[in-house]
Design an enzyme around this catalytic site. Structure first.
Site, PDB file in Angstrom:
ATOM      1  N   GLY A  17      53.112  72.335-105.592  1.00 62.31           N
ATOM      2  CA  GLY A  17      54.371  71.743-105.162  1.00 62.31           C
ATOM      3  C   GLY A  17      55.092  70.945-106.229  1.00 62.31           C
ATOM      4  O   GLY A  17      55.868  70.039-105.905  1.00 62.31           O
ATOM      5  N   ASN A  19      57.497  71.986-108.095  1.00 61.74           N
ATOM      6  CA  ASN A  19      58.940  72.241-107.906  1.00 61.74           C
ATOM      7  C   ASN A  19      59.465  71.492-106.684  1.00 61.74           C
ATOM      8  O   ASN A  19      60.553  70.918-106.723  1.00 61.74           O
ATOM      9  CB  ASN A  19      59.203  73.745-107.759  1.00 61.74           C
ATOM     10  CG  ASN A  19      59.251  74.441-109.095  1.00 61.74           C
ATOM     11  OD1 ASN A  19      60.223  74.317-109.815  1.00 61.74           O
ATOM     12  ND2 ASN A  19      58.177  75.142-109.436  1.00 61.74           N
ATOM     13  N   LEU A  90      53.664  81.983-100.770  1.00 64.16           N
ATOM     14  CA  LEU A  90      53.021  83.264-101.065  1.00 64.16           C
ATOM     15  C   LEU A  90      53.041  84.275 -99.922  1.00 64.16           C
ATOM     16  O   LEU A  90      52.605  85.409-100.109  1.00 64.16           O
ATOM     17  CB  LEU A  90      51.575  83.037-101.539  1.00 64.16           C
ATOM     18  CG  LEU A  90      51.476  82.265-102.855  1.00 64.16           C
ATOM     19  CD1 LEU A  90      50.024  82.123-103.297  1.00 64.16           C
ATOM     20  CD2 LEU A  90      52.284  82.941-103.946  1.00 64.16           C
ATOM     21  N   ILE A  93      58.407  86.797 -96.069  1.00 67.31           N
ATOM     22  CA  ILE A  93      59.202  86.158 -95.015  1.00 67.31           C
ATOM     23  C   ILE A  93      59.525  87.204 -93.944  1.00 67.31           C
ATOM     24  O   ILE A  93      60.030  88.283 -94.261  1.00 67.31           O
ATOM     25  CB  ILE A  93      60.512  85.582 -95.605  1.00 67.31           C
ATOM     26  CG1 ILE A  93      60.205  84.568 -96.719  1.00 67.31           C
ATOM     27  CG2 ILE A  93      61.356  84.932 -94.511  1.00 67.31           C
ATOM     28  CD1 ILE A  93      59.423  83.348 -96.277  1.00 67.31           C
ATOM     29  N   ASN A 107      64.693  81.901-103.621  1.00 69.48           N
ATOM     30  CA  ASN A 107      63.325  81.872-104.139  1.00 69.48           C
ATOM     31  C   ASN A 107      63.390  81.682-105.648  1.00 69.48           C
ATOM     32  O   ASN A 107      64.379  82.036-106.279  1.00 69.48           O
ATOM     33  CB  ASN A 107      62.659  83.223-103.820  1.00 69.48           C
ATOM     34  CG  ASN A 107      61.236  83.309-104.350  1.00 69.48           C
ATOM     35  OD1 ASN A 107      60.444  82.373-104.199  1.00 69.48           O
ATOM     36  ND2 ASN A 107      60.891  84.413-105.000  1.00 69.48           N
ATOM     37  N   HIS A 109      61.239  82.706-109.114  1.00 74.10           N
ATOM     38  CA  HIS A 109      60.187  83.597-109.604  1.00 74.10           C
ATOM     39  C   HIS A 109      59.946  83.284-111.084  1.00 74.10           C
ATOM     40  O   HIS A 109      60.912  83.147-111.848  1.00 74.10           O
ATOM     41  CB  HIS A 109      60.629  85.060-109.425  1.00 74.10           C
ATOM     42  CG  HIS A 109      59.539  86.021-109.766  1.00 74.10           C
ATOM     43  ND1 HIS A 109      58.490  86.305-108.911  1.00 74.10           N
ATOM     44  CD2 HIS A 109      59.314  86.747-110.890  1.00 74.10           C
ATOM     45  CE1 HIS A 109      57.683  87.169-109.483  1.00 74.10           C
ATOM     46  NE2 HIS A 109      58.149  87.458-110.686  1.00 74.10           N
ATOM     47  N   ASP A 150      61.142  89.921-104.074  1.00 73.07           N
ATOM     48  CA  ASP A 150      61.830  89.667-105.346  1.00 73.07           C
ATOM     49  C   ASP A 150      63.024  90.589-105.600  1.00 73.07           C
ATOM     50  O   ASP A 150      63.311  90.951-106.732  1.00 73.07           O
ATOM     51  CB  ASP A 150      60.840  89.801-106.523  1.00 73.07           C
ATOM     52  CG  ASP A 150      59.666  88.847-106.392  1.00 73.07           C
ATOM     53  OD1 ASP A 150      59.858  87.746-105.843  1.00 73.07           O
ATOM     54  OD2 ASP A 150      58.569  89.209-106.825  1.00 73.07           O
ATOM     55  N   GLU A 179      61.594  75.667-114.873  1.00 70.98           N
ATOM     56  CA  GLU A 179      61.877  75.624-113.428  1.00 70.98           C
ATOM     57  C   GLU A 179      62.328  74.229-113.016  1.00 70.98           C
ATOM     58  O   GLU A 179      63.336  74.074-112.314  1.00 70.98           O
ATOM     59  CB  GLU A 179      60.629  76.037-112.642  1.00 70.98           C
ATOM     60  CG  GLU A 179      60.263  77.491-112.857  1.00 70.98           C
ATOM     61  CD  GLU A 179      59.058  77.930-112.036  1.00 70.98           C
ATOM     62  OE1 GLU A 179      58.997  79.097-111.705  1.00 70.98           O
ATOM     63  OE2 GLU A 179      58.177  77.100-111.754  1.00 70.98           O
TER      64      GLU A 179
HETATM   65  C1  GRF Z   1      56.353  78.507-109.633  1.00 72.68           C
HETATM   66  O1  GRF Z   1      55.977  78.917-110.894  1.00 72.68           O
HETATM   67  C2  GRF Z   1      57.319  79.470-108.996  1.00 72.68           C
HETATM   68  O2  GRF Z   1      58.051  80.207-109.923  1.00 72.68           O
HETATM   69  C3  GRF Z   1      56.413  80.406-108.251  1.00 72.68           C
HETATM   70  O3  GRF Z   1      55.375  79.614-107.802  1.00 72.68           O
HETATM   71  C4  GRF Z   1      55.175  78.518-108.667  1.00 72.68           C
HETATM   72  C5  GRF Z   1      55.078  77.266-107.844  1.00 72.68           C
HETATM   73  O4  GRF Z   1      54.656  76.191-108.625  1.00 72.68           O
HETATM   74  N1  GRF Z   1      57.152  81.123-107.232  1.00 72.68           N
HETATM   75  P1  GRF Z   1      54.582  74.722-108.027  1.00 72.68           P
HETATM   76  O5  GRF Z   1      53.669  74.752-106.816  1.00 72.68           O
HETATM   77  O6  GRF Z   1      55.973  74.322-107.665  1.00 72.68           O
HETATM   78  O7  GRF Z   1      54.022  73.926-109.137  1.00 72.68           O
END
Ligand code: GRF
Length: 197
Positions: A17, A19, A90, A93, A107, A109, A150, A179
């Site tokens: 988490g 992000n 993961l 949806i 999303n 990626h 994707d 990100e």
């Molecule tokens: C990220 O690298 C994102 O691109 C992918 O999953 C990862 C999540 O990372 N879809 P975090 O849990 O936010 O660290």
């Protein structure tokens, strides 16, 4: 001017988490855009801890109801969620949610789609594939969510170099930085319709 109806974001995440944390912090003091719910399929996911620290309600979901029931739409409606951000979620949806949130679900990626996307392409597997191919650059893609993995319209991409001596972990770190520095702002721009897929 603050819009009459604030955007209520639900973040869906299965992992650490990092992000989600950035997004929550970015919108913490905002009236127009609020993170109102964190959704996870994993009881041990770090993102649930982050939600608890930030006093954001969280929802732990289970497969049967998500895929063969109401997809937790009643809970999303309860929190008046009108925008969904997938940040390392993961599970696929369900179509009902994709349709309900059409144009309002994005999303992130960790590669330059359409390269290294699709079923089974997540986390370190993506970075291992990039290194295996000998690519000199990788990056991130933020895109709308559609039925396929994707495949939705791309909103934003940013690149970073793949350096000699990189392994999946070092590349993942560089990608994560990318990100964190872009995702919250791009979410904001999509919500304000400054970016379309
Ligand atoms: C990220 O690298 C994102 O691109 C992918 O999953 C990862 C999540 O990372 N879809 P975090 O849990 O936010 O660290």
């Amino acid at each position: 001017m603050t819009p009459v109806n604030p955007t209520h974001i639900a973040i869906f995440a299965s992992g650490t988490g990092t992000n989600a944390r950035q997004i929550i912090e970015y919108f913490a003091d905002r009236k127009d855009i609020k993170v109102v719910l964190v959704v996870s399929n994993k009881p041990e996911a770090g993102v649930l801890q982050i939600a608890a620290e930030r006093q954001i309600p969280s929802l732990l979901i289970e497969k049967e109801r998500f895929f063969r029931g109401d997809a937790y739409l009643p809970e999303l409606e309860h929190f008046q969620v009108n925008f969904i951000v997938l940040a390392g979620f993961l599970w696929k949806i369900p179509l009902s949610l994709v349709q309900h949130f059409s144009g309002r679900m994005i999303n992130i990626h960790p590669a330059l789609l359409p390269l290294y996307g699709g079923k089974g392409m997540y986390g370190q597997k993506v970075h291992a594939a990039v290194l295996e191919a000998g690519d000199r650059e990788s990056g991130i893609t933020i895109h709308f969510v559609t039925e396929g993995y994707d495949e939705g319209g791309i909103v934003f991409q940013a690149k970073c170099p793949v350096l000699p001596g990189d392994n999946p972990e070092t590349l993942a770190q560089r990608i994560h930085q990318l990100e964190h520095s872009h995702f919250p702002r791009i979410i904001e721009e999509v919500i304000h319709q400054k970016r379309v897929g």
